[in-house]
Scaffold this active site. Structure first.
Site, short mmCIF file in Angstrom:
data_model
loop_
_atom_site.label_atom_id
_atom_site.label_comp_id
_atom_site.label_asym_id
_atom_site.label_seq_id
_atom_site.Cartn_x
_atom_site.Cartn_y
_atom_site.Cartn_z
N ASN A 103 0.97 -1.16 0.12
CA ASN A 103 0.05 -0.08 -0.04
C ASN A 103 0.90 1.26 -0.04
O ASN A 103 2.15 1.30 0.06
CB ASN A 103 -0.88 0.06 1.23
CG ASN A 103 -2.18 0.71 0.90
OD1 ASN A 103 -2.39 1.63 0.33
ND2 ASN A 103 -3.34 -0.07 1.33
N HIS A 133 23.22 2.91 12.19
CA HIS A 133 24.33 3.59 12.54
C HIS A 133 25.00 2.94 13.78
O HIS A 133 24.12 2.34 14.57
CB HIS A 133 24.05 4.89 12.84
CG HIS A 133 23.53 5.64 11.75
ND1 HIS A 133 24.16 6.36 10.80
CD2 HIS A 133 22.19 5.86 11.40
CE1 HIS A 133 23.42 7.05 9.88
NE2 HIS A 133 22.34 6.58 10.19
N GLY A 160 0.27 -1.92 8.74
CA GLY A 160 0.30 -0.59 8.25
C GLY A 160 1.26 -0.03 9.24
O GLY A 160 1.08 -0.24 10.85
N ALA A 178 0.29 -4.02 12.91
CA ALA A 178 0.34 -2.67 12.53
C ALA A 178 1.06 -1.78 13.80
O ALA A 178 1.01 -2.07 14.81
CB ALA A 178 -1.21 -2.02 12.55
#
Length: 189
Positions: A103, A133, A160, A178
């Site tokens: 999406n 990092h 999501g 999600a």
């Protein structure tokens, strides 16, 4: 860039940066990597600004741009649908193994190899962050960065807003809820 490429606005192919191994160090400021990121940004701009079409009609223009970004044959993208916008570092370190849907607003920082299996689906706002990092201030000040591979197995669903970190492997059939932040690997199912 050749004069013919400059006249048509075509981007020059830049080989992918070397894939970093687990926590591999690399210097993103090297001229080759700077050029490779510029190439990716130009192609992302084109991809993200293509005119939408009916899904049933396909989108050959968008698929051609995506194929160039990923450095794969356009035919390999027949079962791939990536809703714009898409953001990547290089594009050339992303391996799509089969059908894939994502999406809107996917971000893949592919400073190391990112492999996405077959029949994988992402919700909106998913991030795959192979870039990382060091925790040493001196290392960061020196300009070195780290990267680690990400592998998403076949038949996975990523909800999501999920965030998958460097050095993570999700086995076949995993579901990521999600908003999850995934920092550890999970086996199949």
């Amino acid at each position: 860039m050749s004069s013919a490429a400059a006249e048509t606005g075509a981007t020059r192919y830049i080989p992918p940066p070397p894939c970093a191994s687990k926590n591999g160090l690399y210097k993103p400021s090297t001229p080759e990597l700077v050029e490779a990121r510029l190439r990716a940004r130009q192609l992302m701009y084109k991809y993200n600004n293509t005119l939408p079409k009916r899904e049933t009609d396909g989108n050959p223009e968008r698929n051609a741009i995506l194929a160039e970004l990923l450095n794969v044959p356009v035919e390999s993208l027949g079962e791939v649908l990536i809703e714009p916008p898409l953001y990547v570092d290089y594009g050339t370190n992303i391996r799509l193994l089969g059908s894939f849907y994502t999406n809107y607003n996917t971000c893949i920082l592919d400073c190391a190899l990112v492999t996405i299996g077959r029949r994988v689906m992402f919700g909106p706002n998913v991030s795959l962050l192979a870039a990382t990092h060091g925790i040493s201030v001196k290392e960061r000040q020196s300009g070195w960065e780290r990267a680690g591979e990400i592998v998403i197995g076949d038949d996975c669903w990523i909800g999501g807003g999920a965030n998958i970190q460097a050095n993570v492997t999700l086995g076949r059939g995993c579901t990521v809820g999600a908003g999850a932040i995934v920092t550890k690997s999970f086996p199949d199912w």
